[in-house]
Design an enzyme around this catalytic site. Structure first.
Site, PDB file in Angstrom:
ATOM      1  N   ARG A  16       7.368  20.786 -10.471  1.00  0.00           N
ATOM      2  CA  ARG A  16       8.356  20.340 -11.025  1.00  0.00           C
ATOM      3  C   ARG A  16       9.176  21.863 -11.363  1.00  0.00           C
ATOM      4  NH1 ARG A  16       8.300  16.164 -15.620  1.00  0.00           N
ATOM      5  NH2 ARG A  16      10.578  16.818 -15.702  1.00  0.00           N
ATOM      6  N   ILE A  26       8.363  23.323 -32.384  1.00  0.00           N
ATOM      7  CA  ILE A  26       9.438  22.825 -31.754  1.00  0.00           C
ATOM      8  C   ILE A  26       9.153  21.323 -31.107  1.00  0.00           C
ATOM      9  CG2 ILE A  26      11.055  22.634 -29.852  1.00  0.00           C
ATOM     10  CD1 ILE A  26      11.742  25.097 -31.807  1.00  0.00           C
ATOM     11  N   ASP A  43       7.928  27.101 -24.350  1.00  0.00           N
ATOM     12  CA  ASP A  43       7.929  27.078 -22.969  1.00  0.00           C
ATOM     13  C   ASP A  43       6.892  28.266 -22.630  1.00  0.00           C
ATOM     14  OD1 ASP A  43       9.297  24.783 -22.628  1.00  0.00           O
ATOM     15  OD2 ASP A  43      11.046  25.620 -21.683  1.00  0.00           O
ATOM     16  N   ARG A  53      10.819  13.461 -28.149  1.00  0.00           N
ATOM     17  CA  ARG A  53      11.991  13.909 -27.685  1.00  0.00           C
ATOM     18  C   ARG A  53      12.981  12.731 -27.690  1.00  0.00           C
ATOM     19  NH1 ARG A  53      10.477  17.402 -22.368  1.00  0.00           N
ATOM     20  NH2 ARG A  53      12.376  18.326 -23.039  1.00  0.00           N
ATOM     21  N   PRO A  54      13.505  12.265 -28.683  1.00  0.00           N
ATOM     22  CA  PRO A  54      14.631  11.368 -28.730  1.00  0.00           C
ATOM     23  C   PRO A  54      15.950  12.175 -28.295  1.00  0.00           C
ATOM     24  CG  PRO A  54      14.324  12.235 -30.892  1.00  0.00           C
ATOM     25  CD  PRO A  54      13.289  12.873 -30.147  1.00  0.00           C
ATOM     26  N   ILE A  55      17.132  11.192 -27.795  1.00  0.00           N
ATOM     27  CA  ILE A  55      18.306  12.177 -27.643  1.00  0.00           C
ATOM     28  C   ILE A  55      19.355  11.604 -28.378  1.00  0.00           C
ATOM     29  CG2 ILE A  55      17.923  12.474 -25.238  1.00  0.00           C
ATOM     30  CD1 ILE A  55      19.554   9.970 -24.491  1.00  0.00           C
ATOM     31  N   ASP A  56      19.058  11.302 -29.966  1.00  0.00           N
ATOM     32  CA  ASP A  56      19.753  10.755 -30.764  1.00  0.00           C
ATOM     33  C   ASP A  56      20.906  11.724 -30.960  1.00  0.00           C
ATOM     34  OD1 ASP A  56      17.603  12.168 -31.740  1.00  0.00           O
ATOM     35  OD2 ASP A  56      18.221  11.937 -33.758  1.00  0.00           O
ATOM     36  N   LEU A  57      20.650  13.065 -30.844  1.00  0.00           N
ATOM     37  CA  LEU A  57      21.682  14.004 -31.358  1.00  0.00           C
ATOM     38  C   LEU A  57      22.767  14.254 -30.123  1.00  0.00           C
ATOM     39  CD1 LEU A  57      19.302  16.562 -32.914  1.00  0.00           C
ATOM     40  CD2 LEU A  57      20.451  14.932 -34.110  1.00  0.00           C
ATOM     41  N   ARG A  99      13.382  13.690 -17.621  1.00  0.00           N
ATOM     42  CA  ARG A  99      14.182  13.481 -18.992  1.00  0.00           C
ATOM     43  C   ARG A  99      15.507  14.321 -18.899  1.00  0.00           C
ATOM     44  NH1 ARG A  99      11.503  11.975 -23.262  1.00  0.00           N
ATOM     45  NH2 ARG A  99      12.963  12.510 -24.459  1.00  0.00           N
ATOM     46  N   LYS A 136      15.284  27.048 -13.728  1.00  0.00           N
ATOM     47  CA  LYS A 136      15.192  25.845 -13.560  1.00  0.00           C
ATOM     48  C   LYS A 136      16.130  25.058 -14.538  1.00  0.00           C
ATOM     49  CE  LYS A 136      11.910  23.190 -15.551  1.00  0.00           C
ATOM     50  NZ  LYS A 136      12.252  22.238 -16.595  1.00  0.00           N
ATOM     51  N   ASN A 137      16.057  25.613 -15.970  1.00  0.00           N
ATOM     52  CA  ASN A 137      16.663  25.033 -16.913  1.00  0.00           C
ATOM     53  C   ASN A 137      18.236  25.424 -17.252  1.00  0.00           C
ATOM     54  OD1 ASN A 137      14.427  23.361 -17.585  1.00  0.00           O
ATOM     55  ND2 ASN A 137      13.647  24.474 -19.379  1.00  0.00           N
ATOM     56  N   CYS A 174       7.236  11.324 -24.111  1.00  0.00           N
ATOM     57  CA  CYS A 174       6.718  12.528 -23.197  1.00  0.00           C
ATOM     58  C   CYS A 174       5.462  12.941 -23.723  1.00  0.00           C
ATOM     59  CB  CYS A 174       8.174  13.467 -23.368  1.00  0.00           C
ATOM     60  SG  CYS A 174       7.774  15.069 -22.567  1.00  0.00           S
TER      61      CYS A 174
HETATM   62  N1  EPU Z   1      15.423  16.447 -30.577  1.00  0.00           N
HETATM   63  C1  EPU Z   1      15.718  15.479 -31.406  1.00  0.00           C
HETATM   64  N2  EPU Z   1      16.940  14.849 -31.138  1.00  0.00           N
HETATM   65  C2  EPU Z   1      17.727  15.086 -29.920  1.00  0.00           C
HETATM   66  C3  EPU Z   1      17.423  16.322 -29.209  1.00  0.00           C
HETATM   67  C4  EPU Z   1      16.205  17.110 -29.363  1.00  0.00           C
HETATM   68  O1  EPU Z   1      14.914  14.997 -32.195  1.00  0.00           O
HETATM   69  O2  EPU Z   1      18.855  14.439 -29.780  1.00  0.00           O
HETATM   70  C5  EPU Z   1      14.151  17.203 -31.173  1.00  0.00           C
HETATM   71  C6  EPU Z   1      13.166  17.064 -29.984  1.00  0.00           C
HETATM   72  O3  EPU Z   1      12.308  16.182 -29.982  1.00  0.00           O
HETATM   73  C7  EPU Z   1      12.381  18.615 -30.107  1.00  0.00           C
HETATM   74  C8  EPU Z   1      13.450  19.343 -30.813  1.00  0.00           C
HETATM   75  O4  EPU Z   1      14.492  18.568 -31.060  1.00  0.00           O
HETATM   76  O5  EPU Z   1      11.522  18.319 -31.178  1.00  0.00           O
HETATM   77  C9  EPU Z   1      14.034  20.422 -29.713  1.00  0.00           C
HETATM   78  O6  EPU Z   1      14.401  19.821 -28.462  1.00  0.00           O
HETATM   79  P1  EPU Z   1      15.363  20.300 -27.357  1.00  0.00           P
HETATM   80  O7  EPU Z   1      16.433  18.958 -27.451  1.00  0.00           O
HETATM   81  O8  EPU Z   1      16.084  21.665 -27.733  1.00  0.00           O
HETATM   82  O9  EPU Z   1      14.712  20.249 -25.972  1.00  0.00           O
HETATM   83  P2  EPU Z   1      15.383  19.762 -24.605  1.00  0.00           P
HETATM   84  O10 EPU Z   1      16.839  20.149 -24.613  1.00  0.00           O
HETATM   85  O11 EPU Z   1      14.775  18.131 -24.396  1.00  0.00           O
HETATM   86  C10 EPU Z   1      14.770  22.115 -23.204  1.00  0.00           C
HETATM   87  C11 EPU Z   1      14.152  22.452 -22.124  1.00  0.00           C
HETATM   88  C12 EPU Z   1      12.556  22.447 -22.374  1.00  0.00           C
HETATM   89  C13 EPU Z   1      12.464  23.296 -23.589  1.00  0.00           C
HETATM   90  C14 EPU Z   1      13.056  22.897 -24.806  1.00  0.00           C
HETATM   91  C15 EPU Z   1      13.037  23.912 -25.973  1.00  0.00           C
HETATM   92  C16 EPU Z   1      15.468  21.718 -20.146  1.00  0.00           C
HETATM   93  C17 EPU Z   1      15.744  20.888 -19.409  1.00  0.00           C
HETATM   94  N3  EPU Z   1      14.553  21.665 -20.968  1.00  0.00           N
HETATM   95  O12 EPU Z   1      14.351  20.499 -23.576  1.00  0.00           O
HETATM   96  O13 EPU Z   1      11.838  22.633 -21.175  1.00  0.00           O
HETATM   97  O14 EPU Z   1      10.948  23.333 -23.682  1.00  0.00           O
HETATM   98  O15 EPU Z   1      14.452  22.961 -24.330  1.00  0.00           O
HETATM   99  O16 EPU Z   1      13.224  25.008 -25.757  1.00  0.00           O
HETATM  100  O17 EPU Z   1      16.484  22.639 -20.514  1.00  0.00           O
HETATM  101  C18 EPU Z   1      10.224  23.080 -19.653  1.00  0.00           C
HETATM  102  O18 EPU Z   1      10.987  23.647 -18.971  1.00  0.00           O
HETATM  103  O19 EPU Z   1       8.864  22.900 -19.393  1.00  0.00           O
HETATM  104  C19 EPU Z   1      10.740  22.071 -20.808  1.00  0.00           C
HETATM  105  C20 EPU Z   1       9.893  21.276 -21.278  1.00  0.00           C
END
Ligand code: EPU
Length: 432
Positions: A398, A328, A306, A123-127, A94, A22-23, A118
């Site tokens: 999902r 994480i 996960d 889980r912000p997207i600031d980065l 998300r 999925k991811n 969430c």
């Molecule tokens: N983070 C920030 N700022 C950002 C992005 C991330 O602070 O801009 C933090 C997050 O809050 C978290 C950490 O960085 O604490 C890592 O988050 P990451 O961005 O890697 O997670 P994601 O990309 O949102 C993906 C998977 C998740 C999986 C995580 C970690 C997808 C669609 N989702 O999420 O999958 O848990 O990586 O491996 O690829 C799931 O499938 O159940 C799931 C939640």
């Protein structure tokens, strides 16, 4: 609302086939926005998040074709008519924010709802946003949406402050159409990032270093179509491996990539499991005893967050004390409380869960709080005495395709209950 009913204490045996990841499918679907030509994906899992992404792309003017059951989807973004991801879809998934980079790179403007909080963490997207700014995007926020604009993105260097999977994917998809060279540092090493890069290269992108912390991109003016087969879902495969172990059974998970699961498989071997790896399958059987082994979640190639919830369910049946540290996400222990209701002995101390086992589990009515928490409750149900009823399994739908059918095929007693209509309402519903 559907529920799963599991009668526990049935040992799993036989084979279970893993589906596509999925991811990996989510970002590769978003990549179809980068070209006017057709992108075809194979081995796409038939799960809710894929259907949501398809809806999202269609709302932007992408033509799609293919049926979920065939695990193939063709997408063509001849014209992007609506470069926007609405709140209504983003709030349900998300990963919708993955369209930000490709939309901006292709059309020069993207309007994407901010995802909000969430169940498993902030889980912000600031980065993601900082990375796009480094490539020259102008960003502003209005009414809960981020609006990104750039006539043509310009290659640059960008170091992620922390490792982010979808952040790496989002910025990578923007960089492939930027002018000149982009160097991304502290990138996620996850196989899903590598899979996305493989598709982008087939589309004509110039990328080096995917799967390492430094990714170099030479921007190109346009990309073409491609056909790509998605990698196997390592989380689904790992879930079934642990499902077999918790029941004391023996199964083979086929169509998977064991090299993507080493951190889990090694910990399971330490715990006493017998694991057989081949190029595309994993055989698993429980040894004499299952011993408690500590884990700490980490980015790939570490122990996947996960798989943490499923591992916690398994450790409730191991001898000794396992300390599970979640590094994480700040709130990914919701399943611990439900597992405790089934008899597990778990103490939460900040980001550590201390699991003492083996604790006899008994079936109970439990509530799924997120995708992987739901999977952990399924595992507990398989081991528990009596009947477990798991509510809110839309979370499970999902990310797990036909979970109950796959488990039933391996000997589990699992069934799905459709929406229950109280007798009093059956007449008006035309059932009585
Ligand atoms: N983070 C920030 N700022 C950002 C992005 C991330 O602070 O801009 C933090 C997050 O809050 C978290 C950490 O960085 O604490 C890592 O988050 P990451 O961005 O890697 O997670 P994601 O990309 O949102 C993906 C998977 C998740 C999986 C995580 C970690 C997808 C669609 N989702 O999420 O999958 O848990 O990586 O491996 O690829 C799931 O499938 O159940 C799931 C939640």
């Amino acid at each position: 609302m559907d529920k799963l009913v599991i009668r526990g204490e049935q040992k799993l045996h036989g084979t279970i086939r893993a589906g596509g990841a999925k991811n990996a499918a989510l970002p590769t679907m978003a990549a179809s926005l980068l070209t006017a030509e057709e992108v075809t994906l194979r081995n796409v899992p038939d799960v809710r998040d894929i259907q949501t992404t398809r809806k999202l792309l269609e709302a932007m003017g992408v033509e799609t074709e293919g049926s979920g059951g065939h695990h193939r989807i063709a997408m063509q973004a001849r014209h992007v008519t609506h470069a926007q991801a609405d709140y209504e879809l983003v709030k349900t998934m998300r990963a919708s924010t993955l369209v930000l980079g490709p939309l901006l790179a292709r059309t020069g403007k993207a309007t994407v709802s901010l995802p909000g909080g969430c169940a498993i963490g902030a889980r912000p997207i600031d980065l993601h946003l900082k990375g796009l700014e480094r490539l020259g995007a102008n960003l502003r926020q209005e009414h809960g949406y981020v609006i990104a604009e750039a006539e043509r993105l310009q290659g640059n260097t960008y170091s992620f402050d922390r490792i982010t999977v979808t952040g790496t994917e989002d910025v990578l998809m923007a960089a492939v159409l930027a002018r000149g060279e982009t160097v991304l540092r502290n990138c996620a090493l996850e196989p899903e990032v590598v899979d996305l890069a493989a598709l982008l290269v087939k589309m004509g992108a110039k990328i080096e270093g995917a799967g390492t912390p430094v990714i170099r991109v030479q921007g190109v003016d346009q990309l073409g179509g491609a056909t790509h087969t998605i990698i196997a879902d390592r989380i689904e495969a790992g879930t079934y491996v642990m499902a077999a172990l918790i029941t004391g059974g023996e199964i083979e998970v086929t169509h998977c990539q064991p090299e993507h699961l080493e951190a889990l498989l090694e910990r399971l071997e330490e715990a006493g499991a017998k694991i057989r790896r081949s190029a595309s399958s994993i055989g698993v059987a429980r040894g004499e005893r299952l011993r408690a082994v500590d884990i700490s979640t980490a980015e790939f190639p570490g122990f996947a967050t996960d798989l943490q919830a499923q591992y916690m369910a398994l450790m409730t049946q191991a001898e000794g004390t396992a300390v599970i540290t979640e590094t994480i996400f700040e709130n990914r222990f919701m399943h611990a409380l439900e597992l405790s209701r089934m008899g597990a002995n778990i103490r939460i101390e900040g980001n550590r869960a201390v699991v003492r086992g083996p604790a006899p589990l008994t079936g109970a009515a439990v509530l799924a709080s997120d995708l992987r928490a739901s999977a952990s409750l399924v595992l507990a149900g398989l081991a528990a005495e009596g009947e477990t009823i798991i509510d809110r399994i839309y979370h499970l739908d999902r990310g797990y395709e036909k979970l109950e059918e796959k488990l039933r095929g391996a000997g589990a007693a699992v069934r799905r209950l459709g929406r229950l209509i109280p007798v009093a309402n059956q007449h008006s519903a035309g059932i009585a």
